[in-house]
Scaffold this motif. Sequence first.
Motif, short mmCIF file in Angstrom:
data_model
loop_
_atom_site.label_atom_id
_atom_site.label_comp_id
_atom_site.label_asym_id
_atom_site.label_seq_id
_atom_site.Cartn_x
_atom_site.Cartn_y
_atom_site.Cartn_z
N ASP A 176 0.75 3.96 -2.99
CA ASP A 176 0.67 5.46 -2.53
C ASP A 176 1.59 6.54 -2.77
O ASP A 176 1.66 7.41 -3.20
N ARG B 78 0.90 -1.20 -0.17
CA ARG B 78 0.01 0.09 0.01
C ARG B 78 0.97 1.09 0.03
O ARG B 78 0.42 2.31 -0.69
N HIS B 79 1.99 1.32 0.76
CA HIS B 79 3.06 2.51 0.74
C HIS B 79 3.52 2.70 -0.60
O HIS B 79 3.84 3.86 -1.00
N ILE C 143 -2.68 1.32 -7.32
CA ILE C 143 -3.51 0.39 -6.46
C ILE C 143 -2.60 -0.92 -6.01
O ILE C 143 -2.06 -1.34 -6.71
N GLY D 180 1.62 7.13 -6.47
CA GLY D 180 0.51 7.98 -7.10
C GLY D 180 0.15 7.46 -8.23
O GLY D 180 -0.17 6.18 -8.61
#
Length: 157
Positions: free
Chosen positions: A23, A19-20, A30, A26
């Motif tokens: 994120d 997830r990091h 996902i 960007g």
Amino acid sequence: MKTLVVYASKKGYAKECARHVADGIGSDSIAVQVGREANTANIDNYEAVIVGGSIHMGNLSGSLKSWLANHAQELLEKPLGLFVCGLGEEEQEQYFTKNFPSELLEHAKIKCYLGARLILKQYNPIIRAMMKKITKKDEDIHMERPEAVKACADAFK
Ligand SMILES: Cc1cc2nc3c(=O)[nH]c(=O)nc-3n(C[C@H](O)[C@H](O)[C@H](O)COP(=O)(O)O)c2cc1C
């Protein structure tokens, strides 16, 4: 780059890393868990893919290995990143060699070792005792590598 991050995680550390990474990249990237979540994601909708997970007894989860085998051809057509999480920092090279198809290892633009986390209370007493014996430690182990997670994301920006 809009990137699909596919992960396998038993107790959440590899999931957190995935997830990091998504994120950090960007661009509508996902992270999806291997299995139903990954099967509903369409690789064609992404410019790049990152795949990885946590190592148990020297192995990535069988479902992640199957996913890799089933999607190898598509993965060869995009920028690819691979990652592993595990306590054996010194064994990371052999974890990559053993768990990923050789053509994907050659094709990958980055292979990231993202550290590990072992929270003893997340496991049953048998596993807990085994892990204490193997690690020779009586406590949780924190080997998180946020800088490696960031480097993995940065490579796909
Ligand atoms: C039963 C068990 C076996 C493990 N085997 C290995 C291993 O062979 N090599 C390694 O580097 N780490 C091993 N680990 C450590 C995990 O890979 C590490 O705790 C990882 O961060 C767990 O990620 P997760 O929370 O995503 O499941 C093992 C952990 C457990 C509980």
